[in-house]
Design a protein around this motif. Structure first.
Motif, short mmCIF file in Angstrom:
data_model
loop_
_atom_site.label_atom_id
_atom_site.label_comp_id
_atom_site.label_asym_id
_atom_site.label_seq_id
_atom_site.Cartn_x
_atom_site.Cartn_y
_atom_site.Cartn_z
N LEU A 146 0.82 -1.21 0.00
CA LEU A 146 0.00 0.00 0.00
C LEU A 146 0.86 1.26 0.00
CD1 LEU A 146 -2.63 -1.07 2.69
CD2 LEU A 146 -2.88 -1.15 0.20
N VAL A 147 0.34 2.33 -0.60
CA VAL A 147 0.99 3.63 -0.57
C VAL A 147 0.84 4.22 0.82
CG1 VAL A 147 0.91 5.98 -1.49
CG2 VAL A 147 0.66 4.03 -3.02
N SER A 148 -0.37 4.11 1.39
CA SER A 148 -0.63 4.59 2.75
C SER A 148 -1.79 3.79 3.33
CB SER A 148 -0.95 6.08 2.76
OG SER A 148 -2.15 6.34 2.08
N VAL A 159 -2.42 2.21 -4.12
CA VAL A 159 -3.58 1.93 -3.27
C VAL A 159 -3.40 2.59 -1.92
CG1 VAL A 159 -5.00 0.12 -2.24
CG2 VAL A 159 -3.91 -0.28 -4.46
N GLN A 160 -4.43 3.36 -1.51
CA GLN A 160 -4.47 4.01 -0.20
C GLN A 160 -5.68 3.46 0.56
OE1 GLN A 160 -4.70 8.25 -0.72
NE2 GLN A 160 -3.35 8.20 -2.49
N VAL A 161 -5.48 3.18 1.84
CA VAL A 161 -6.53 2.58 2.65
C VAL A 161 -6.69 3.38 3.94
CG1 VAL A 161 -7.18 0.49 3.90
CG2 VAL A 161 -6.06 0.29 1.68
N LEU A 216 -3.04 0.04 -14.27
CA LEU A 216 -2.37 1.31 -13.99
C LEU A 216 -3.39 2.31 -13.49
CD1 LEU A 216 0.25 2.94 -14.21
CD2 LEU A 216 -0.38 3.47 -16.56
N GLY A 217 -3.15 2.86 -12.30
CA GLY A 217 -4.06 3.84 -11.72
C GLY A 217 -3.99 3.77 -10.21
N GLY A 218 -5.05 4.28 -9.59
CA GLY A 218 -5.06 4.32 -8.14
C GLY A 218 -6.38 3.87 -7.54
N VAL A 219 -6.31 3.43 -6.30
CA VAL A 219 -7.48 3.04 -5.53
C VAL A 219 -7.40 3.77 -4.20
CG1 VAL A 219 -8.75 1.14 -4.46
CG2 VAL A 219 -7.51 0.74 -6.58
N LYS A 220 -8.49 4.43 -3.83
CA LYS A 220 -8.56 5.08 -2.52
C LYS A 220 -9.76 4.49 -1.79
CE LYS A 220 -8.57 9.37 -0.07
NZ LYS A 220 -8.67 10.81 -0.07
N ILE A 221 -9.48 3.84 -0.66
CA ILE A 221 -10.51 3.18 0.14
C ILE A 221 -10.66 3.92 1.45
CG2 ILE A 221 -11.16 1.04 1.31
CD1 ILE A 221 -9.56 -0.47 -0.86
N GLY A 222 -11.88 4.25 1.81
CA GLY A 222 -12.16 5.00 3.02
C GLY A 222 -12.09 4.14 4.27
N ASN A 223 -12.65 4.66 5.35
CA ASN A 223 -12.65 3.98 6.65
C ASN A 223 -13.77 2.96 6.76
OD1 ASN A 223 -10.55 5.76 7.51
ND2 ASN A 223 -12.09 7.30 7.97
#
Length: 173
Positions: free
Chosen positions: A28-30, A49-51, A65-72
């Motif tokens: 993960l990136v963060s 990917v950010q979680v 290729l791209g990004g994923v942002k997952i919330g809480n």
């Protein structure tokens, strides 16, 4: 004898969870606090990917290729696939597709639950409190509080929003 077997099974599950969580965090990136995985995820090195906090993964594959942002307060079932960008077939330099890639992103808001065998295509936004049913193929945005299912995923119904907001205000998650 049964207690001994259950003890070893429990130790194995805890070890598997610890190893899977370690490998998840490395990819993960963060990430926030209380992030865990029940099995080792497969996240492409070219994916970002950010979680958020309090997220639980039971099987995740992110490719493209791209990004994923997952919330809480996110929870996934087993075998969840997030497909990001792919080869550019529209303006490629070869058939069936060229050497260029398209970049796509996925945003998953807070309190989302993805069932088993869900597939998410790129450039998708899944709204707060949404539930994606088992086997759904998400190819367009999911509104907040919606329960979607099918291929392609369609709104089946909406959650009881007042109850959801009440539980959220009471901190029951």
């Amino acid at each position: 004898m049964r207690k001994i077997i259950l003890f070893f099974v429990d130790c194995f599950r805890k070890l598997k969870h610890s190893i899977s969580t370690y490998f998840l965090k490395k990819q993960l990136v963060s990430y926030g606090e209380n992030v865990g995985a029940a099995c080792i995820p497969k996240i492409a090195r070219i994916s970002k990917v950010q979680v958020g906090h309090n997220c639980s993964f039971n099987g995740l594959i992110v490719s493209g290729l791209g990004g994923v942002k997952i919330g809480n307060y996110f929870h996934s079932g087993t075998n969840v696939k997030i497909m990001l960008g792919s080869h550019d077939y529209e303006y490629g330099d070869k058939i069936p597709y060229g050497s260029h890639f398209t970049i796509k992103n996925v945003i998953i808001d807070d309190f989302v639950w993805l069932g088993n065998d869900v597939t998410i295509s790129g450039n998708i936004h899944i709204g707060e409190g949404a539930i994606v049913a088992i086997g759904a193929v998400v190819v367009k945005d999911v509104p907040p509080y919606a329960i979607v299912g099918g291929n392609p995923a369609k709104v089946i119904k909406y959650r009881h929003i007042e109850q959801f907001e009440k539980l959220k205000q009471e901190g029951k998650y």
